[in-house]
Design a protein around this motif. Structure first.
Motif, short mmCIF file in Angstrom:
data_model
loop_
_atom_site.label_atom_id
_atom_site.label_comp_id
_atom_site.label_asym_id
_atom_site.label_seq_id
_atom_site.Cartn_x
_atom_site.Cartn_y
_atom_site.Cartn_z
N GLY A 50 52.41 64.10 47.89
CA GLY A 50 51.30 63.88 48.81
C GLY A 50 51.63 64.35 50.22
O GLY A 50 50.79 64.96 50.90
N LEU A 51 52.86 64.10 50.65
CA LEU A 51 53.30 64.56 51.97
C LEU A 51 53.30 66.08 52.05
O LEU A 51 52.92 66.67 53.07
CB LEU A 51 54.71 64.03 52.27
CG LEU A 51 54.82 62.58 52.74
CD1 LEU A 51 56.29 62.16 52.79
CD2 LEU A 51 54.17 62.39 54.10
N ALA A 84 52.41 59.67 68.52
CA ALA A 84 52.39 60.90 67.72
C ALA A 84 51.23 61.80 68.10
O ALA A 84 51.40 63.02 68.27
CB ALA A 84 52.31 60.53 66.24
N ALA A 85 50.05 61.23 68.25
CA ALA A 85 48.87 62.02 68.60
C ALA A 85 49.01 62.65 69.98
O ALA A 85 48.66 63.83 70.18
CB ALA A 85 47.62 61.14 68.54
N GLY A 186 45.00 60.42 54.39
CA GLY A 186 45.27 59.00 54.59
C GLY A 186 46.45 58.49 53.79
O GLY A 186 46.77 59.01 52.72
N ILE A 187 47.12 57.48 54.34
CA ILE A 187 48.14 56.76 53.59
C ILE A 187 47.40 55.78 52.68
O ILE A 187 46.55 55.01 53.15
CB ILE A 187 49.08 55.98 54.54
CG1 ILE A 187 49.79 56.93 55.51
CG2 ILE A 187 50.11 55.19 53.73
CD1 ILE A 187 50.68 56.23 56.53
N VAL A 188 47.68 55.84 51.39
CA VAL A 188 46.97 54.99 50.43
C VAL A 188 47.96 54.03 49.77
O VAL A 188 48.92 54.43 49.14
CB VAL A 188 46.20 55.81 49.37
CG1 VAL A 188 45.08 56.60 50.02
CG2 VAL A 188 47.11 56.76 48.62
N ASP A 189 47.69 52.74 49.94
CA ASP A 189 48.52 51.70 49.32
C ASP A 189 47.94 51.38 47.94
O ASP A 189 46.90 51.93 47.55
CB ASP A 189 48.55 50.47 50.22
CG ASP A 189 49.86 49.72 50.14
OD1 ASP A 189 50.44 49.65 49.04
OD2 ASP A 189 50.32 49.18 51.17
N ILE A 215 54.28 59.54 59.42
CA ILE A 215 53.67 60.19 60.58
C ILE A 215 54.63 61.14 61.26
O ILE A 215 54.22 62.21 61.75
CB ILE A 215 53.13 59.13 61.56
CG1 ILE A 215 51.88 58.48 60.95
CG2 ILE A 215 52.79 59.74 62.92
CD1 ILE A 215 51.25 57.41 61.78
N ASP A 216 55.90 60.80 61.30
CA ASP A 216 56.89 61.72 61.91
C ASP A 216 56.88 63.07 61.20
O ASP A 216 56.94 64.12 61.84
CB ASP A 216 58.29 61.11 61.83
CG ASP A 216 58.52 60.04 62.90
OD1 ASP A 216 57.65 59.89 63.78
OD2 ASP A 216 59.57 59.36 62.85
#
Length: 246
Positions: A50-51, A84-85, A186-189, A215-216
């Protein structure tokens, strides 16, 4: 080239920890490795895939000079996402999602102009002649608006894509982005529907360490895209100068 985190680094950051089994979304079954003590364990190979997909897509967006809106209103993600943004000059929302922030963007722009007008008045001495109460009221109004709109103050048009830390928590933002045809990340849990976004990144969206490691990497991909875009511009400008000289 952005360096992808290793499985060991993801493990150390707790990216593999999902939610309790009873809170799971069955659509996450392909991204779940197993279960331990009633808690689902996320497959880190799926996280890395995913990354990879998300990072490549973000790099291309940044290379094309387009914007990605970062959204994370959860307390444990706010500071990480803001930093980060700002580092890659992308718009962000970290206080609360105001309904219509994308679908009613013209109204939001008017609010931003009002906020910027307050800022100008506070800085150029316009309010020197007013009462203390009037100046205090203006200061408070500016601070309140800046808290919500400060991260998108320079966003003159709808961005190309949106990245959210928790797609369940930020479902309104995701819905608005999809309505406008924006690309969604999106990060999905394990409690989320991964089909809700174009680029799901399976991972723990509650722990700050987990959020930061994801995010890094994405920030590094954006930086790479920006650098590549600037390099292409310089090459085109150089070619144009050579052609003109010839």
């Amino acid at each position: 080239m952005a360096t992808k985190p290793t499985p060991a680094e993801l493990l150390e950051a707790g990216v593999h920890f999902g939610h309790l089994r009873r809170k799971w979304n069955p659509k996450m079954s392909n991204y779940i490795f197993g279960e331990k003590n009633g808690i689902h364990i996320i497959d880190l190979n799926a996280t890395l895939q995913g990354l990879d997909r998300a990072g490549n897509a973000m790099r291309q967006i940044a290379k094309a000079g387009k914007k990605i809106l970062f959204v994370a209103t959860k307390k444990q993600a706010r500071d990480i996402v803001t930093a980060a943004a700002q580092e890659v000059n992308m718009p962000y929302v970290t206080d609360r999602w105001q309904g219509g922030m994308l679908t009613n963007f013209n109204t939001i722009r008017r609010s931003i102009r009002k906020m910027q007008n307050f800022e100008r008045m506070l800085g150029d001495g316009t309010l020197d002649s007013v009462t203390k109460k009037e100046r205090l009221d203006t200061t408070r109004a500016h601070a309140k608006m800046n808290k919500v709109l400060g991260g998108i103050a320079d966003m003159s048009r709808i961005p190309n894509a949106i990245f959210v830390v928790d797609i369940v928590h930020e479902h309104l933002a995701v819905a608005e982005a999809k309505k406008l045809g924006m690309r969604t990340f999106g990060i999905v849990d394990t409690n989320a529907d991964p089909t809700s976004v174009d680029y799901p990144i399976p991972g723990n969206d509650d722990a700050s360490k987990s959020i930061k490691v994801v995010i890094d990497y994405l920030t590094e991909c954006i930086k790479q895209g920006l650098a590549e875009g600037n390099q292409e511009k310089e090459q085109k400008a150089s070619s144009g100068e050579e052609a003109a000289a010839a």
